[in-house]
Design a protein around this motif. Structure first.
Motif, short mmCIF file in Angstrom:
data_model
loop_
_atom_site.label_atom_id
_atom_site.label_comp_id
_atom_site.label_asym_id
_atom_site.label_seq_id
_atom_site.Cartn_x
_atom_site.Cartn_y
_atom_site.Cartn_z
N TYR A 1 0.80 -1.22 0.00
CA TYR A 1 0.00 0.00 0.00
C TYR A 1 0.83 1.28 0.00
O TYR A 1 0.31 2.34 0.33
CB TYR A 1 -0.94 0.00 1.21
CG TYR A 1 -1.79 -1.23 1.32
CD1 TYR A 1 -2.57 -1.67 0.26
CD2 TYR A 1 -1.80 -1.99 2.50
CE1 TYR A 1 -3.34 -2.82 0.36
CE2 TYR A 1 -2.58 -3.13 2.61
CZ TYR A 1 -3.34 -3.54 1.54
OH TYR A 1 -4.11 -4.69 1.63
N ASP A 2 2.11 1.20 -0.35
CA ASP A 2 3.03 2.33 -0.46
C ASP A 2 3.75 2.57 0.87
O ASP A 2 3.16 3.04 1.85
CB ASP A 2 2.32 3.60 -0.90
CG ASP A 2 3.29 4.73 -1.28
OD1 ASP A 2 4.50 4.58 -1.06
OD2 ASP A 2 2.82 5.74 -1.82
N ARG A 3 5.01 2.25 0.88
CA ARG A 3 5.84 2.36 2.08
C ARG A 3 5.83 3.78 2.64
O ARG A 3 6.00 3.99 3.86
CB ARG A 3 7.28 1.95 1.77
CG ARG A 3 8.04 3.00 0.97
CD ARG A 3 9.29 2.54 0.29
NE ARG A 3 10.01 3.67 -0.30
CZ ARG A 3 9.64 4.28 -1.42
NH1 ARG A 3 8.56 3.87 -2.08
NH2 ARG A 3 10.33 5.30 -1.89
N ARG A 4 5.63 4.79 1.77
CA ARG A 4 5.71 6.19 2.21
C ARG A 4 4.60 6.55 3.20
O ARG A 4 4.74 7.52 3.95
CB ARG A 4 5.67 7.11 0.99
CG ARG A 4 6.90 6.97 0.09
CD ARG A 4 6.73 7.72 -1.21
NE ARG A 4 5.65 7.15 -2.03
CZ ARG A 4 5.35 7.57 -3.25
NH1 ARG A 4 6.03 8.58 -3.79
NH2 ARG A 4 4.37 7.00 -3.93
N ASP B 1 8.18 -1.60 0.16
CA ASP B 1 7.19 -1.95 -0.86
C ASP B 1 7.41 -3.41 -1.25
O ASP B 1 8.54 -3.82 -1.53
CB ASP B 1 7.36 -1.08 -2.11
CG ASP B 1 6.99 0.37 -1.87
OD1 ASP B 1 6.07 0.62 -1.08
OD2 ASP B 1 7.63 1.25 -2.49
N ARG C 1 5.28 -3.62 -6.48
CA ARG C 1 4.42 -2.52 -6.05
C ARG C 1 5.26 -1.27 -5.80
O ARG C 1 6.34 -1.33 -5.21
CB ARG C 1 3.66 -2.90 -4.78
CG ARG C 1 2.65 -4.00 -5.01
CD ARG C 1 1.41 -3.51 -5.70
NE ARG C 1 0.59 -2.71 -4.79
CZ ARG C 1 -0.50 -2.04 -5.18
NH1 ARG C 1 -0.87 -2.04 -6.44
NH2 ARG C 1 -1.20 -1.36 -4.29
N TYR C 2 4.74 -0.14 -6.26
CA TYR C 2 5.36 1.16 -6.09
C TYR C 2 6.82 1.13 -6.53
O TYR C 2 7.09 0.90 -7.71
CB TYR C 2 5.14 1.67 -4.67
CG TYR C 2 3.69 2.05 -4.45
CD1 TYR C 2 3.23 3.33 -4.77
CD2 TYR C 2 2.76 1.11 -4.00
CE1 TYR C 2 1.88 3.66 -4.63
CE2 TYR C 2 1.41 1.45 -3.87
CZ TYR C 2 0.98 2.71 -4.18
OH TYR C 2 -0.36 3.04 -4.06
N ALA C 3 7.79 1.31 -5.64
CA ALA C 3 9.18 1.45 -6.08
C ALA C 3 9.95 0.14 -6.12
O ALA C 3 11.15 0.14 -6.43
CB ALA C 3 9.91 2.45 -5.17
N HIS D 1 -6.17 -2.67 -5.95
CA HIS D 1 -4.77 -3.07 -5.83
C HIS D 1 -4.34 -4.19 -6.78
O HIS D 1 -3.14 -4.38 -6.98
CB HIS D 1 -4.48 -3.54 -4.40
CG HIS D 1 -5.00 -2.62 -3.34
ND1 HIS D 1 -4.53 -1.35 -3.15
CD2 HIS D 1 -5.98 -2.80 -2.40
CE1 HIS D 1 -5.17 -0.78 -2.13
NE2 HIS D 1 -6.07 -1.64 -1.68
N ARG E 1 0.67 -1.61 -10.44
CA ARG E 1 1.83 -1.25 -9.63
C ARG E 1 1.46 -0.30 -8.49
O ARG E 1 2.04 -0.39 -7.40
CB ARG E 1 2.91 -0.62 -10.51
CG ARG E 1 4.16 -0.18 -9.75
CD ARG E 1 5.33 0.04 -10.65
NE ARG E 1 5.84 -1.22 -11.15
CZ ARG E 1 6.68 -2.02 -10.47
NH1 ARG E 1 7.09 -1.68 -9.25
NH2 ARG E 1 7.10 -3.14 -11.00
N THR E 2 0.54 0.62 -8.74
CA THR E 2 0.09 1.53 -7.70
C THR E 2 -1.42 1.36 -7.50
O THR E 2 -2.09 0.75 -8.33
CB THR E 2 0.41 2.99 -8.07
OG1 THR E 2 -0.26 3.32 -9.28
CG2 THR E 2 1.90 3.18 -8.24
N SER E 3 -1.94 1.90 -6.42
CA SER E 3 -3.33 1.66 -6.05
C SER E 3 -4.25 2.79 -6.51
O SER E 3 -3.82 3.94 -6.66
CB SER E 3 -3.45 1.50 -4.53
OG SER E 3 -2.75 0.37 -4.09
#
Length: 507
Positions: free
Chosen positions: A42-45, A65, A69-71, A163, A167-169
């Protein structure tokens, strides 16, 4: 050395060469430090404030991530690579110059699956030393279907739309699709949902093909590291949370609050000010005790008694009290009814039809003469028949307060394949209850054949509900004299011992 609260990037290599991207926050000082690992799709950030809080408490904290997913590099296949990738990340953490070798895996929902997959992995050097699993999604098949068989349609459609295979939600994907077509879930087959969402979802059929094989729960009994399982009594995975705690072989602690899937961010109307917990601070306190070997062996747990300000110890609960349908409840509708998938019992509201053909067996208790505490597992014992060889049976328990306002307490659903017209006896589990009901409350019991759109409609044709394109009605009958509601009634309020949640789970 990185100052407390500042984040750096750590890349973790995997066996096939894919690199997984993580944010790392270190405490002030030279260490060595224990580490906390959060792996998420769900995005580490989103976890940066959480990482800073862990670092301020003396833990090196990493949010990563997951693959694809994401990065992070690689292909995103839900539930497929988390054990190996989690083990590789645990090993990488222990290699860091600031590490004292101890790692706590923490996660919520799918992130809890990631934490548990690493904790129960085959590689000893890749296992963490403790695990915090909040509202755990135990696996592919476990999230797709209820233990009794019916498909969890609404929850899985929402998750896959947001999801799956991307790659991103897009958190609003399902909401936007429903805005364009409010009857989105009524179209058949269920397998064709991706085309109605307007994008490819190649993993959607694989979700429904997954079979329950025990998965993580089958390995839980062999675990030796400490577990903190956190859940909500309004969370769809509440029984998975409780069962994980019951099956765990190492020191296990359970915390259940009057919350939904977002835990303290989604309190139920029965929550009280005493149920507002700082979960982050509690996790730190538990992790410190777990890593120091300060937890006693065995299982301990605590649950909020919704509707009161109490927290109570979780035990096997009182022996269930049976309320026979024929004598303890008044019949309002039925006991014969028609389960029509074209007009199913709805899961998204608690309204009851007042006219027309009966679509459920409907019963109600007299008003409670005094407050009632329910603490433990509830269920229903039915003796019933259907005129179709395939039939789902739903039991929904609703509390009506003295003003008549309805509040959902529990729903159980099981799939039966008994011969048509044969009267059979079976149980419908209703799960863990932890509620105080005020005097004057009445309990409404509904027995139906669908629970839509939370669950896919049984077509009553013998076809797979995911691929079926035809629907037919099913006539049902409930034998009242041989059916009963079983409730975990605490005979006197003082018998539900009050406890302090942090003290109970940290010893």
């Amino acid at each position: 050395m990185t100052a407390s609260g500042a984040a750096t990037t750590l890349l973790v290599g995997t066996a096939d060469g894919a690199r997984l991207t993580a944010d790392l926050c270190l405490p002030a000082g030279d260490g060595p430090f224990p580490a906390v690992l959060i792996r998420t799709p769900y995005d580490r950030r989103r976890h940066r404030a959480e990482l800073r809080a862990w670092a301020a408490s003396g833990f090196a904290a990493l949010a990563q991530d997951v693959r694809g997913r994401y990065a992070s590099e690689g292909q995103w296949h839900p539930y497929r690579s988390e054990e190996a990738d989690g083990a590789a990340t645990v090993r990488r953490l222990r290699e860091q110059p600031w590490s004292n070798g101890q790692v706590v895996a923490q996660g919520s929902s799918y992130g809890a699956h990631c934490a548990l997959a690493a904790a129960l992995g085959a590689s000893a050097d890749g296992r963490p030393d403790a695990v915090v699993a909040a509202v755990p999604a135990l696996g592919h098949a476990e999230t797709a279907r209820e233990p009794g068989g019916p498909e969890r349609l609404l929850a899985r459609a929402g998750w896959w739309a947001a999801h799956g295979d991307r790659r991103t939600s897009d958190e609003n994907a399902l909401r936007d699709a429903l805005a364009q077509d409010p009857r989105l879930f009524e179209h058949l087959p269920v397998a064709g949902l991706p085309s109605r969402l307007g994008r490819a979802l190649p993993s959607w059929p694989h979700l429904w093909a997954a079979e329950r094989d025990g998965g993580l729960l089958a390995r839980a009994a062999d675990a030796r590291l400490p577990l903190l399982a956190v859940g909500g009594t309004r969370d769809p995975f509440r029984e998975d949370t409780v069962e994980l705690w019951r099956q765990w072989g190492g020191p296990a602690r359970l915390l259940m609050g009057p919350w939904g899937h977002a835990l303290t961010a989604s309190p139920g109307p029965e929550a009280r000010p005493q149920h507002r917990l700082d979960l982050g601070r509690l996790y730190v306190r538990w992790a410190e005790a777990a890593l120091a070997g300060g937890l006693t062996a065995g299982r301990r747990g605590v649950t909020a008694l919704g509707g009161s300000g109490w927290w109570a110890s979780v035990t096997d609960g009182p022996e269930a009290t049976a309320y026979p349908f024929a004598t303890a409840l008044r019949l309002l509708g039925g006991p014969g009814f028609v389960a029509d998938p074209e007009h199913p019992l709805r899961s998204d509201h608690l309204n009851v039809p007042v006219a027309g053909r009966a679509d459920r067996c409907l019963l109600i208790t007299p008003p409670l003469p005094r407050p009632l505490d329910l603490l433990g597992s509830a269920g229903a014992r039915l003796t019933a028949a259907a005129d179709t060889p395939g039939a789902d049976w739903v039991v929904r328990l609703v509390a009506l307060d003295p003003r008549g306002v309805a509040d959902h307490l529990a729903t159980g659903v099981v799939r039966r394949t008994d011969p048509a017209h044969e009267t059979v006896r079976f149980s419908v589990p209703l799960g863990h209850l932890s509620r105080r009901l005020p005097a004057g409350t009445r309990l409404r019991v509904e027995v139906g054949g669908h629970h839509f759109p939370a669950h896919a409609r049984n077509p009553h044709t013998g076809e797979d509900p995911v691929t079926a394109t035809r629907l037919r009605s099913s006539r049902r009958s409930v034998r009242l004299q041989d059916s009963a509601l079983a409730l975990p009634v605490v005979a006197a309020r003082h018998r539900a011992a009050r406890v302090h949640p942090a003290q109970e789970i940290c010893r």
